[in-house]
Design a protein around this motif. Structure first.
Motif, short mmCIF file in Angstrom:
data_model
loop_
_atom_site.label_atom_id
_atom_site.label_comp_id
_atom_site.label_asym_id
_atom_site.label_seq_id
_atom_site.Cartn_x
_atom_site.Cartn_y
_atom_site.Cartn_z
N LEU A 1 12.59 37.32 -3.92
CA LEU A 1 12.42 36.02 -4.55
C LEU A 1 12.99 34.90 -3.69
O LEU A 1 12.40 33.82 -3.57
CB LEU A 1 13.09 36.00 -5.92
CG LEU A 1 12.39 36.75 -7.06
CD1 LEU A 1 13.23 36.70 -8.33
CD2 LEU A 1 11.01 36.18 -7.32
N PHE A 2 14.14 35.15 -3.06
CA PHE A 2 14.75 34.14 -2.19
C PHE A 2 13.86 33.85 -0.99
O PHE A 2 13.57 32.69 -0.67
CB PHE A 2 16.13 34.63 -1.71
CG PHE A 2 16.88 33.62 -0.91
CD1 PHE A 2 17.69 32.69 -1.53
CD2 PHE A 2 16.80 33.61 0.47
CE1 PHE A 2 18.39 31.74 -0.79
CE2 PHE A 2 17.49 32.68 1.22
CZ PHE A 2 18.30 31.74 0.59
N ALA A 3 13.41 34.93 -0.32
CA ALA A 3 12.55 34.76 0.86
C ALA A 3 11.23 34.11 0.49
O ALA A 3 10.67 33.30 1.24
CB ALA A 3 12.32 36.12 1.52
N GLN A 4 10.73 34.45 -0.68
CA GLN A 4 9.47 33.90 -1.16
C GLN A 4 9.55 32.37 -1.29
O GLN A 4 8.68 31.65 -0.80
CB GLN A 4 9.17 34.53 -2.53
CG GLN A 4 7.78 34.30 -3.08
CD GLN A 4 7.65 34.96 -4.46
OE1 GLN A 4 8.46 34.74 -5.36
NE2 GLN A 4 6.63 35.78 -4.61
N ARG A 5 10.61 31.89 -1.90
CA ARG A 5 10.76 30.46 -2.11
C ARG A 5 11.10 29.71 -0.82
O ARG A 5 10.56 28.64 -0.54
CB ARG A 5 11.84 30.20 -3.17
CG ARG A 5 11.30 30.40 -4.56
CD ARG A 5 12.34 30.73 -5.59
NE ARG A 5 11.72 30.81 -6.91
CZ ARG A 5 10.96 31.82 -7.32
NH1 ARG A 5 10.71 32.86 -6.52
NH2 ARG A 5 10.41 31.82 -8.53
N LEU A 6 11.98 30.30 -0.03
CA LEU A 6 12.33 29.67 1.23
C LEU A 6 11.12 29.62 2.16
O LEU A 6 10.85 28.59 2.78
CB LEU A 6 13.48 30.43 1.90
CG LEU A 6 14.02 29.83 3.19
CD1 LEU A 6 14.57 28.43 2.95
CD2 LEU A 6 15.10 30.72 3.80
N GLY A 7 10.38 30.72 2.23
CA GLY A 7 9.20 30.77 3.08
C GLY A 7 8.13 29.78 2.65
O GLY A 7 7.54 29.08 3.47
N MET A 8 7.91 29.70 1.33
CA MET A 8 6.92 28.76 0.81
C MET A 8 7.33 27.33 1.13
O MET A 8 6.50 26.49 1.53
CB MET A 8 6.79 28.93 -0.71
CG MET A 8 5.77 27.99 -1.35
SD MET A 8 4.09 28.34 -0.79
CE MET A 8 3.23 26.89 -1.39
N GLY A 9 8.61 27.03 0.99
CA GLY A 9 9.09 25.69 1.28
C GLY A 9 8.93 25.33 2.74
O GLY A 9 8.49 24.23 3.08
N ILE A 10 9.28 26.26 3.62
CA ILE A 10 9.18 25.99 5.06
C ILE A 10 7.73 25.79 5.48
O ILE A 10 7.39 24.85 6.20
CB ILE A 10 9.83 27.14 5.86
CG1 ILE A 10 11.35 27.12 5.65
CG2 ILE A 10 9.50 27.02 7.35
CD1 ILE A 10 12.08 28.29 6.27
N LEU A 11 6.85 26.67 5.03
CA LEU A 11 5.43 26.56 5.40
C LEU A 11 4.82 25.25 4.88
O LEU A 11 4.09 24.56 5.59
CB LEU A 11 4.66 27.75 4.85
CG LEU A 11 4.93 29.11 5.52
CD1 LEU A 11 4.18 30.22 4.80
CD2 LEU A 11 4.52 29.05 6.99
N THR A 12 5.13 24.91 3.63
CA THR A 12 4.60 23.67 3.07
C THR A 12 5.13 22.45 3.81
O THR A 12 4.38 21.52 4.13
CB THR A 12 4.96 23.55 1.58
OG1 THR A 12 4.48 24.70 0.88
CG2 THR A 12 4.35 22.30 0.96
N GLY A 13 6.42 22.46 4.09
CA GLY A 13 7.02 21.35 4.81
C GLY A 13 6.42 21.16 6.19
O GLY A 13 6.15 20.03 6.62
N LEU A 14 6.21 22.26 6.90
CA LEU A 14 5.59 22.19 8.23
C LEU A 14 4.16 21.65 8.15
O LEU A 14 3.75 20.82 8.98
CB LEU A 14 5.59 23.57 8.89
CG LEU A 14 6.95 24.11 9.35
CD1 LEU A 14 6.83 25.55 9.83
CD2 LEU A 14 7.53 23.23 10.47
#
Length: 409
Positions: A190-203
Motif C-alpha cells: 500500500l505504501f509503495a502503491q501510493r508513493l509510486g502513483m504520486g511520483i508518476l503523476t507528479g512527473l
C-alpha cells in the motif's frame, strides 16, 4: 435558478484572510515566525474564544480545502529545492529522512502506548503522523532565523520529504486499522502503491507544464502571467489526479511536480517562484487559522499530565537523540546539532490528517472508536501546539543563544 450567497461565510473568509495578512506583517516586523500569530488568531475566533468558527462552519468541505492547500504548500517548498543543493547536502539529510524518521515513528508510538495507554493501532497512527516536521512551519522559522545554508537545507529537506512519507504511512496504517485483514507485506504494498502513483503523476504533470511553457509560443506580455498560473494549476491537478486514485498519494504528486519543475529550465522562473510564495502564504494563513480555530482545549486537558509527558519525551529526548544519531560525522557543530534538535515543530499535515481520521473513527469505522479518536486528536494537536508555540516562537532566541545565526549582510 436562484443562487444563495452566504454573506456570513464570505465575511468569515475575509476575516481569516485579514488575520493571515496581519500575522505575516507582525512576523516581518518583530522577526517571529508567522505560525505563532496564526495559531493565536485561530484560537481567538474558535470555539474556545469568540466562537465564530465551529466544526460545522465548513462542513465536509474542510478536508478538501485543507488537502488542496497542503498540495500548494508542498509544491512551493519542493519547487525551491534545487537538485544541486540536495545532491550536495550533508549526509545527515539522508539519515534524517530514513533512520531518523524510523526512530521518530517507533519512538513516538512506544511513548504514546506506554504513557497514554492507547491501543497499538492508535499509537502507530500517532507515531506516523508526528514523523512530519513540515515545511509549513520550518519555512517561516528560517525566514526570520538566518542560519548556515547546510543547516537550512537539512531542515527544509527533512520537512518536505517527511511530510510526504508521514501522510502516506499514516493512511496505510489507518486502512489496515479499519480493515483488520492486512498481512505484513500488505503495508509495504500500500505504501509503495501510493508513493509510486504520486511520483508518476507528479512527473507526468511536470512534463506537461514544462512542454506548454517551453514549446508553445505565447504573446510576450501574457507569458509571465501564464507561466505563473500554469505552475499553480500543475500543483493542484497533480494532487487531484493522484489523490482521486489513491488517498494521500496527492501530496507525493505535488511534491514531485514541484521538485521536477523547480529543477528544469523554465522561462520566468523567478516570477513563478515569487507567485508561489505569495499564494502559499495566503493558503497557509487560511488553513492554520481554520485548524487552530477547531482546537478544543477539553481534548488536550483530557490527556492530563501524561499528555505533557509525551510532549516532553518527544521534544527533549527523542528528537535530540535521532538528530545526534543522524548527524554524527555530518559536518555540523555541536551547537548546530542542538539547534536542529530544538527545531522540529509539527504543522499542517499531521493536524489535517488527524482531524480527518478522528472524524472517521467516531462515525464510520466499524466498530467506532471514539476513545481512540480523542487520544489521536488530542495528542497530535497538543504536540503541534507546544512545539509551534515554544520552538517556532523562540527559534530566534534559541539560535542566538547557541550562536548559529548568520549575519544578514
Amino acid at each position: 435558478m436562484s443562487v444563495h450567497v452566504d454573506l456570513d461565510l464570505i465575511a468569515l473568509v475575509a476575516a481569516i484572510v485579514a488575520f493571515g495578512v496581519t500575522a505575516q506583517f507582525l512576523a516581518a516586523k518583530y522577526r517571529v515566525p508567522s505560525v505563532l500569530f496564526l495559531i493565536v488568531a485561530g484560537v481567538t475566533i474558535g470555539p474556545e474564544g469568540l466562537g465564530v468558527i465551529t466544526t460545522d462552519t465548513f462542513g465536509e468541505a474542510l478536508s478538501t480545502i485543507v488537502g488542496v492547500s497542503v498540495a500548494i504548500i508542498v509544491f512551493e517548498g519542493s519547487f525551491r529545492l534545487e537538485h544541486e543543493t540536495v545532491r550536495n547536502a550533508p549526509r545527515a539529510v539522508w539519515w534524517l529522512i530514513t533512520v531518523g524518521a524510523a526512530m521518530a515513528f517507533v519512538g513516538t508510538a512506544l511513548t504514546v502506548r506506554l504513557l497514554l495507554g492507547a491501543s497499538l493501532d492508535v499509537s502507530l497512527l500517532v507515531g506516523a503522523l508526528l514523523v512530519a516536521t513540515g515545511p509549513t512551519v520550518i519555512t517561516p522559522i528560517l525566514a526570520v532565523v538566518p542560519v548556515r545554508e547546510e543547516v537550512a537545507t537539512t531542515l527544509e529537506t527533512e520537512g518536505i520529504v517527511n511530510d510526504v512519507t508521514a501522510a502516506i504511512l499514516a493512511i496505510v496504517l489507518f486502512k489496515a486499522m479499519t480493515a483488520q485483514e492486512l498481512a505484513p507485506r500488505g503495508y509495504v504494498f500500500l505504501f509503495a502503491q501510493r508513493l509510486g502513483m504520486g511520483i508518476l503523476t507528479g512527473l507526468a504533470i511536470a512534463g506537461v507544464v514544462w512542454y506548454l511553457l517551453t514549446r508553445v509560443d505565447l504573446p510576450e506580455q501574457a507569458a509571465p502571467q501564464t507561466a505563473r498560473l500554469l505552475a499553480l494549476a500543475g500543483a493542484v491537478v497533480a494532487f487531484a489526479i493522484a489523490d482521486s486514485v489513491f488517498s494521500e498519494a496527492g501530496i507525493a504528486a505535488a511534491a514531485t511536480a514541484g521538485f521536477t519543475l523547480g529543477n528544469l529550465e523554465l522561462p520566468h522562473r523567478e516570477s513563478i517562484l515569487q507567485f508561489n510564495q505569495d499564494v502559499t502564504l495566503l493558503v497557509l494563513s487560511f488553513v492554520f487559522i481554520t485548524l487552530a480555530a477547531l482546537l478544543e482545549f477539553s481534548e488536550l486537558l483530557a490527556l492530563g499530565v501524561a499528555g505533557l509527558a509525551v510532549v516532553a519525551v518527544l521534544t527533549l529526548l527523542l528528537r535530540p537523540l535521532l538528530v545526534f544519531v543522524s548527524t554524527a560525522g555530518g559536518g555540523f557543530s555541536t551547537h548546530e546539532r542542538l539547534f536542529i534538535s530544538f527545531v522540529g515543530p509539527r504543522g499542517i499535515v499531521p493536524a489535517s490528517v488527524a482531524t480527518l481520521f478522528a472524524i472517521r473513527l467516531e462515525t464510520e469505522t466499524p466498530p467506532s472508536d471514539p476513545a481512540g479518536a480523542e487520544v489521536l486528536l488530542g495528542t497530535v494537536f497538543l504536540v503541534i501546539l507546544v512545539t509551534v508555540v515554544v520552538e517556532a516562537g523562540f527559534a530566534r532566541q534559541i539560535a542566538a543563544a547557541l550562536g548559529v545565526i548568520q549575519s544578514d549582510d
